[in-house]
Scaffold this motif. Structure first.
Motif, PDB file in Angstrom:
ATOM      1  N   GLN A 141      42.530  32.164  42.896  1.00 43.39           N
ATOM      2  CA  GLN A 141      42.914  33.344  41.243  1.00 43.39           C
ATOM      3  C   GLN A 141      41.612  34.181  40.264  1.00 43.39           C
ATOM      4  N   GLU A 142      42.304  35.014  39.799  1.00 40.88           N
ATOM      5  CA  GLU A 142      41.237  36.213  39.610  1.00 40.88           C
ATOM      6  C   GLU A 142      39.911  36.677  39.747  1.00 40.88           C
ATOM      7  N   GLY A 143      39.162  38.056  39.648  1.00 43.62           N
ATOM      8  CA  GLY A 143      38.023  38.491  40.020  1.00 43.62           C
ATOM      9  C   GLY A 143      37.209  37.220  39.405  1.00 43.62           C
ATOM     10  N   PHE A 144      36.050  37.763  40.141  1.00 42.57           N
ATOM     11  CA  PHE A 144      35.024  37.041  39.227  1.00 42.57           C
ATOM     12  C   PHE A 144      34.709  37.324  38.191  1.00 42.57           C
ATOM     13  N   GLU A 145      34.616  38.665  37.630  1.00 39.49           N
ATOM     14  CA  GLU A 145      34.321  38.680  36.685  1.00 39.49           C
ATOM     15  C   GLU A 145      34.732  37.974  35.613  1.00 39.49           C
ATOM     16  N   ASN A 146      36.455  38.220  36.088  1.00 36.44           N
ATOM     17  CA  ASN A 146      37.018  37.484  34.682  1.00 36.44           C
ATOM     18  C   ASN A 146      36.714  35.885  34.863  1.00 36.44           C
ATOM     19  N   ARG A 147      36.525  35.544  35.636  1.00 36.25           N
ATOM     20  CA  ARG A 147      35.589  33.484  35.956  1.00 36.25           C
ATOM     21  C   ARG A 147      35.031  33.103  35.241  1.00 36.25           C
ATOM     22  N   ARG A 148      33.742  34.780  35.427  1.00 36.85           N
ATOM     23  CA  ARG A 148      32.443  34.327  34.634  1.00 36.85           C
ATOM     24  C   ARG A 148      32.658  34.252  32.766  1.00 36.85           C
ATOM     25  N   SER A 149      33.984  35.289  32.351  1.00 38.36           N
ATOM     26  CA  SER A 149      34.143  35.410  31.655  1.00 38.36           C
ATOM     27  C   SER A 149      34.436  34.153  30.687  1.00 38.36           C
ATOM     28  N   ALA A 150      35.719  33.448  31.568  1.00 35.13           N
ATOM     29  CA  ALA A 150      35.976  32.576  31.340  1.00 35.13           C
ATOM     30  C   ALA A 150      35.101  31.198  30.804  1.00 35.13           C
ATOM     31  N   SER A 186      32.563  23.269  38.809  1.00 37.11           N
ATOM     32  CA  SER A 186      32.399  24.303  37.948  1.00 37.11           C
ATOM     33  C   SER A 186      32.044  25.812  39.102  1.00 37.11           C
ATOM     34  N   ILE A 187      31.102  25.357  39.962  1.00 33.30           N
ATOM     35  CA  ILE A 187      30.677  26.382  40.513  1.00 33.30           C
ATOM     36  C   ILE A 187      31.882  26.953  41.287  1.00 33.30           C
ATOM     37  N   MET A 188      32.142  25.889  42.447  1.00 27.45           N
ATOM     38  CA  MET A 188      33.711  26.542  42.849  1.00 27.45           C
ATOM     39  C   MET A 188      34.669  27.196  42.609  1.00 27.45           C
ATOM     40  N   LYS A 189      35.022  26.705  40.780  1.00 21.91           N
ATOM     41  CA  LYS A 189      35.780  28.069  39.848  1.00 21.91           C
ATOM     42  C   LYS A 189      34.979  29.215  39.399  1.00 21.91           C
ATOM     43  N   LEU A 190      34.600  28.923  39.425  1.00 22.53           N
ATOM     44  CA  LEU A 190      33.373  30.331  38.831  1.00 22.53           C
ATOM     45  C   LEU A 190      33.290  31.170  40.016  1.00 22.53           C
ATOM     46  N   GLY A 246      39.651  24.980  41.914  1.00 23.91           N
ATOM     47  CA  GLY A 246      38.537  24.162  41.263  1.00 23.91           C
ATOM     48  C   GLY A 246      38.810  24.047  39.837  1.00 23.91           C
ATOM     49  N   VAL A 247      38.171  23.489  39.589  1.00 19.07           N
ATOM     50  CA  VAL A 247      37.918  23.249  37.433  1.00 19.07           C
ATOM     51  C   VAL A 247      36.509  23.502  36.552  1.00 19.07           C
ATOM     52  N   PHE A 248      36.816  23.950  36.126  1.00 19.83           N
ATOM     53  CA  PHE A 248      35.826  23.903  34.849  1.00 19.83           C
ATOM     54  C   PHE A 248      35.348  22.521  34.175  1.00 19.83           C
ATOM     55  N   HIS A 249      34.261  22.325  34.587  1.00 23.43           N
ATOM     56  CA  HIS A 249      34.291  20.244  34.137  1.00 23.43           C
ATOM     57  C   HIS A 249      33.218  20.460  33.741  1.00 23.43           C
ATOM     58  N   SER A 250      32.285  20.995  33.049  1.00 21.05           N
ATOM     59  CA  SER A 250      31.543  20.821  31.439  1.00 21.05           C
ATOM     60  C   SER A 250      31.287  21.958  31.589  1.00 21.05           C
ATOM     61  N   PRO A 251      30.463  21.775  30.094  1.00 18.92           N
ATOM     62  CA  PRO A 251      29.947  23.444  29.367  1.00 18.92           C
ATOM     63  C   PRO A 251      28.698  23.036  30.050  1.00 18.92           C
ATOM     64  N   ARG A 252      27.739  21.950  30.581  1.00 22.85           N
ATOM     65  CA  ARG A 252      26.232  21.808  30.678  1.00 22.85           C
ATOM     66  C   ARG A 252      26.239  21.854  32.665  1.00 22.85           C
ATOM     67  N   SER A 253      26.734  22.432  33.126  1.00 25.11           N
ATOM     68  CA  SER A 253      27.014  23.012  34.734  1.00 25.11           C
ATOM     69  C   SER A 253      25.568  23.557  34.741  1.00 25.11           C
ATOM     70  N   MET A 254      24.731  22.954  35.022  1.00 21.35           N
ATOM     71  CA  MET A 254      22.962  24.083  35.118  1.00 21.35           C
ATOM     72  C   MET A 254      23.516  24.973  36.154  1.00 21.35           C
ATOM     73  N   GLY A 255      23.820  25.016  36.920  1.00 20.32           N
ATOM     74  CA  GLY A 255      24.390  25.801  38.093  1.00 20.32           C
ATOM     75  C   GLY A 255      24.908  27.258  37.757  1.00 20.32           C
ATOM     76  N   ALA A 256      26.273  26.367  37.508  1.00 25.97           N
ATOM     77  CA  ALA A 256      27.760  27.206  37.421  1.00 25.97           C
ATOM     78  C   ALA A 256      26.801  28.675  35.926  1.00 25.97           C
ATOM     79  N   VAL A 257      25.629  27.518  34.968  1.00 27.57           N
ATOM     80  CA  VAL A 257      25.347  28.460  33.462  1.00 27.57           C
ATOM     81  C   VAL A 257      25.202  29.215  33.992  1.00 27.57           C
ATOM     82  N   ALA A 258      23.888  28.911  35.169  1.00 31.52           N
ATOM     83  CA  ALA A 258      22.947  30.014  35.392  1.00 31.52           C
ATOM     84  C   ALA A 258      23.669  30.678  36.553  1.00 31.52           C
ATOM     85  N   LEU A 259      24.423  31.188  37.462  1.00 35.72           N
ATOM     86  CA  LEU A 259      25.079  31.987  37.364  1.00 35.72           C
ATOM     87  C   LEU A 259      25.896  32.544  36.684  1.00 35.72           C
ATOM     88  N   ALA A 260      26.449  32.282  35.811  1.00 31.50           N
ATOM     89  CA  ALA A 260      27.320  32.852  34.820  1.00 31.50           C
ATOM     90  C   ALA A 260      26.558  33.827  34.046  1.00 31.50           C
TER      91      ALA A 260
END
Length: 1007
Positions: free
Chosen positions: A42-51, A279-283, A288-302
């Motif tokens: 669902q959504e595009g990358f920029e929307n997922r990044r913002s979310a 979180s990386i999968m969903k981003l 998938g699911v945003f499982h944590s606000p402290r996902s190192m890889g997902a935050v770095a990518l976002a």
């Protein structure tokens, strides 16, 4: 207390009729306030990044080790950051606790982002920078650790080196707490980091498909991609990020990273809600699911600039397409020499420590040295393991089991089948019977929580490693063919828990039932059947969850077969077919008549066969699926799906980094030639790389000797000529027993050296020796075989084999004889030989088969031919009737070689096979042929000068300060097996590779 659920084994029993179907697109989070699970993209990358940034920002209430990551999201959204929570992160770093490098990675990202936005207070920036200056970046920093820190695993290594590089860039003008300048730290970091990146590009990630540590590695690579100054480092980072996401794409089922894993934890495999990669999968993919606000890889990518290639995202989320993928990551320590690795080298040992191979018998001495040198101890009891190896030698005469390290992450060969209804993934025959740690051997995935796997538990608890569900106390032996898997356990009685068990969460399935020894489940359109040789019993947790199927004893064989609604008429048909399929288990050998795959057999000591055909369980390609086919350690990986393409371009950054790692001790033709020639002349007579002295002078030594003499001539180096002559004199006197007999092409070529020395010394003894060898090549031996007589009657040497190697050996000695004697008989018979070899072995594309019965374009074999034609053309009279055909064959080959030259200038071990590695001896030989062709006017000057210079510039990066060339294919026979050539060992300092470097240097300097 656990209670036993009563099972009626002879009838069908529904255990979970109450299970609910998952919605088509979104699954609510069972935790109040948690993020919902997206089952479809669902959504595009920029929307997922913002979310995701908003998700993190709204939950940024914790500090400690990882609290900085939610604050990074707030910073990126221009929201106020909680400086108190960031200071908690600083405080954590100063505790010196393990994983403080994770926090440093977040601090660096925050400071680099602040360089643009400048929103942090001056005092906080000062505190953060001081933290960076005070940090201990590697074990060779003499400051003692406050408490245990893990430097050595793959993810920690990469992050420590990245942290040091980025800190040195940021604070280059400062002095760090260890007394070193930023410039010194930069130099220290880049050397270590370049190795780490090259190893990842060559061998993949030993923490294979890890739903725990891919998160860390993605932060590491995102930081490099966004902030590293060296272009090659940034390019390597983006390609490795693409590779990690390709792994996730191939091995996810609706966002569940339901693969075999090199390292994992129980909460990450008993459902997808808490996977570190969730979180990386969903981003990145929208599932998938945003499982944590402290996902190192997902935050770095976002918070960064990286974008996933569209083709990888499409592969990840097209769940209607069936994918059967084989892939391989990591290596065996025993194969180190094959990959040009020295187990006695500290930097190479970093690779093995990253694989957590600390106590392998080939590594243990260097491990102990490093531990003593730097006071870093993955093991304290090295001597105990040495004694165990010594005991094996005493009992068996050799080490029979080097696999004593439970942490080790050696070569992993994986299969994943993903269909619209399910996914089945496993690692093949992985260290069977050895102690285990966090290795997750296989998993069947039918939904977010509907996952099934087996293991040998080390404990009933979850707070240790390995534990009840994550890892294995003793590793099983597993094998998979498409939708069928067999996993066999041999568990000693003395172990803590002498049984294997299955995780089979009934609550997550629509239906679970038993019939004829099988446990069968349905989830949506996916079906699973699980069989155990040993009787099973269900165990129920205190909370009433029925998740565990426990086998009655230690030795056991499990069978898993998957199916789907599209394959079967309905679930009942699947149940009936599987439950009536013949299964025969004798000891630890299984014969299973699969309804879909036919007869499948496997055993603890037996091969894995399907319908009588043995399937290979090792030496997989790096990737093999409908989108890509790439050999292991072969450079770049092309991905193609429905016309969309992406190339994991490893070769270019790898070459640039390798060049940085191996800064040549010399670069000019004269410097390189002198370095390699001195290495040759000062060395004892060689024996193909063996430590024992030779029984006679080898042909590869002759080739290097010839090269050194030609280099001495080109540079007018009288001293070198004299030293090369003095090296030969013992062969005329006290060591004449080392002079080979003229009874084989590889022996007869020896005569080229006395001919060359005669040109310098005019000693008739040298002339007579050379002539004896040249004449002997056409003089039939006593009692000659009929085939030798036939060859001679046709005008060919009786030593003719029709191997392309021969064309250098024969031409070097016969051309030398012609140059010394002026007798055209020598050059004409060599030319006739060449014409026949061209007819038999040169293919329409210009390249040569190794032999008529070996249809492979072996690099050095073609090199011998290229150099052989060159030597012949240098001496063949311009009016020779043979010259046009030979020149045509030469030009055709040179033109073809241009098409196969790699971007970095090298040629491969198998010239046309992308799975093969760049090899130095063939590259040197082709370069020599091209240089000479340009200088003699045989080839287009502009076109071939460019190719030759490019090859030379690559070649010199493979030469160390001792004058040793590396990445040389070992001595090679002919064999009608592609794999034989792909798996030849890579060695260093061997004359096969030293010689062509000398030929090149001489050719460049000659008029």
């Amino acid at each position: 207390m656990k209670t036993l659920v009563k099972i009626f084994s002879l009838c069908v029993l529904c255990l979970c009729a109450r299970a609910q179907h998952m919605p088509d697109a979104v699954l609510p989070n069972p935790v109040a306030g948690g993020d919902s699970y997206w089952l479809q993209p669902q959504e595009g990358f920029e929307n997922r990044r913002s979310a995701y940034l908003s998700f993190c920002a709204a939950r940024g209430t914790e500090g400690g080790r990882d609290g900085i990551f939610s604050q990074l999201a707030r910073f990126q959204l221009d929201q106020p950051v909680d400086e108190a929570l960031i200071r908690e992160g600083i405080a954590f770093v100063y505790t010196g606790k393990d994983c403080c490098d994770f926090t440093i990675g977040g601090i660096l990202r925050l400071l680099y982002l602040n360089k643009k936005k400048k929103r942090l207070s001056a005092q906080l920036v000062a505190n953060l920078e001081k933290c960076l200056l005070d940090f201990k970046y590697w074990w060779d920093d003499p400051r003692k650790d406050i408490q245990y820190r893990c430097y050595h695993t793959e993810n920690h290594q990469g992050l420590y080196h990245t942290n040091e590089l980025l800190a040195a860039q940021l604070l280059g003008g400062s002095t760090f707490a260890d007394g070193k300048s930023g410039k010194e730290h930069y130099a220290h970091a880049i050397g270590l980091l370049d190795h780490w990146l090259v190893y990842r590009m060559r061998f993949g990630f030993s923490e294979w498909l890890s739903n725990a540590y891919y998160d860390v590695e993605m932060m590491t690579l995102a930081n490099l991609h966004d902030f590293a100054e060296p272009a090659a480092v940034r390019e390597a980072a983006v390609q490795l990020l693409n590779g990690l996401l390709y792994d996730l794409a191939l091995n996810n089922f609706h966002g569940v990273f339901g693969a075999t894993h090199g390292r994992t934890y129980a909460h990450m495999i008993t459902g997808a809600w808490q996977e570190s990669t969730a979180s990386i999968m969903k981003l990145m993919f929208g599932v998938g699911v945003f499982h944590s606000p402290r996902s190192m890889g997902a935050v770095a990518l976002a918070t960064g600039s990286y974008h996933c290639p569209k083709v990888i995202e499409d592969i990840a989320t097209d769940y209607q397409e069936t994918i059967l993928s084989r892939q391989r990551q990591s290596i065996e320590v025993a194969d180190a020499a094959k990959y040009g690795l020295n187990v006695k080298d500290e930097l190479t040992t970093n690779l093995f420590w990253g694989m957590q191979e600390f106590i392998h018998p080939d590594v243990i001495d260097m491990s102990q040295t490093i531990s003593n040198r730097y006071n870093t101890w993955p093991y304290r009891n090295y001597d105990d393991y040495k004694q165990k190896y010594q005991a094996q030698v005493a009992q068996f005469g050799k080490i029979v089991n080097p696999y004593l390290d439970r942490f080790a992450l050696s070569e992993a060969n994986m299969i994943t089948l993903r269909t619209p209804g399910y996914m089945l993934s496993s690692v093949q025959d992985y260290r069977k019977g050895s102690p285990g740690y966090q290795q997750h051997i296989w998993q069947a995935t039918l939904g977010v929580d509907a996952v099934v796997f087996t293991n040998h538990p080390a404990s009933d608890e979850l707070g240790v490693t390995p534990n009840k569900w994550a890892g294995n106390a003793i590793l099983p032996r597993s094998a998979q063919t498409k939708n069928v898997l067999i996993c066999i356990y041999r568990i000693p009685d003395k172990t803590n828990l002498p049984y294997s068990h299955a995780y089979f969460p009934t609550r997550a399935f629509d239906t679970v039932l038993q019939k004829n020894g099988w446990v069968l489940g349905k989830k949506g359109d996916g079906y699973i059947a699980l069989y155990s040789k040993q009787p099973l019993k269900w165990e129920t947790e205190n909370e009433g969850a029925t998740d565990e199927l426990r086998a009655a004893s230690g030795d056991n064989s499990w069978i898993c077969e998957m199916g789907s609604a599209s394959q079967w008429k309905n679930f009942e048909a699947f149940v009936n077919a599987i439950s009536s399929a013949p299964v025969k288990c004798e000891g630890l050998k299984v014969v299973y008549q699969s309804p879909t795959q036919g007869q499948v057999t496997f055993g603890w000591e037996d091969a894995f066969t399907v319908n009588g055909r043995e399937l290979e369980l090792r030496r997989f390609p790096r990737y093999e699926n409908q989108f890509s086919h790439a050999g292991f350690d072969n450079g770049s990986i092309a991905i193609d799906r429905k016309g969309k393409q992406e190339v994991l371009e490893f070769e270019k950054p790898k070459s640039a980094l390798t060049a940085g790692i191996n800064q040549p001790a010399a670069t000019t033709y004269r410097e390189v030639g002198r370095l390699v020639a001195n290495r040759f002349v000062n060395a004892p007579y060689t024996n193909f790389g063996f430590n024992t002295p030779p029984s006679s002078i080898t042909y590869s030594e002759v080739c290097a000797w010839y090269g050194a003499l030609k280099f001495a001539e080109a540079t007018n180096d009288r001293d070198l000529q004299e030293r090369l002559y003095q090296r030969f004199l013992p062969l005329l006197n006290e060591k004449k027993n080392l002079v080979p007999a003229a009874d084989h092409v590889d022996h007869t070529v020896f005569g080229a050296i006395p001919f060359e020395l005669f040109r310098i010394k005019k000693d008739t003894a040298l002339f007579n020796m050379g002539k004896r060898f040249a004449d002997g090549q056409w003089k039939l031996p006593v009692n000659a075989k009929p085939e030798y007589i036939e060859l001679q009657q046709r005008g060919f040497s009786w030593q003719t084999r029709f191997w392309i190697d021969d064309m250098f050996m024969i031409n070097l000695i016969q051309s030398g004889a012609y140059r010394i004697t002026g007798d055209t008989g020598y050059i004409n018979r060599a030319a006739r030989e060449m014409i026949e070899y061209l007819k038999r072995l040169q293919q329409p594309n210009g390249l040569f088969y190794h032999a008529p019965d070996v249809p492979f374009y072996w690099g050095r074999g073609n090199g011998w031919m290229a150099a052989g034609m060159t030597e012949l053309l240098l001496s063949l009279p311009s009016n020779s009737v043979y010259r046009p055909a030979i020149l045509k064959g030469y030009k055709t080959m040179m033109n073809s070689l241009l098409n196969f030259q790699l971007a970095n200038g090298m040629w491969r071990q198998l010239i046309d096979d992308s799975r093969a590695w760049p090899e130095t001896s063939c590259t040197g030989m082709f370069t020599y042929a091209m240089i000479t062709g340009v200088k003699k006017g045989w080839l287009n000057k502009e076109q071939y000068t460019t190719a030759a210079l490019k090859a030379w510039q690559a070649l010199v990066t493979y030469i160390n300060s001792d004058g040793d060339v590396r990445e040389i294919c070992e001595g090679t026979n002919k064999e009608n097996s592609r794999q034989y050539y792909l798996e030849r060992k890579r060695i260093t300092g061997d004359m096969h590779g030293q010689a062509p470097v000398l030929w090149c240097a001489a050719a460049f300097l000659s008029k």
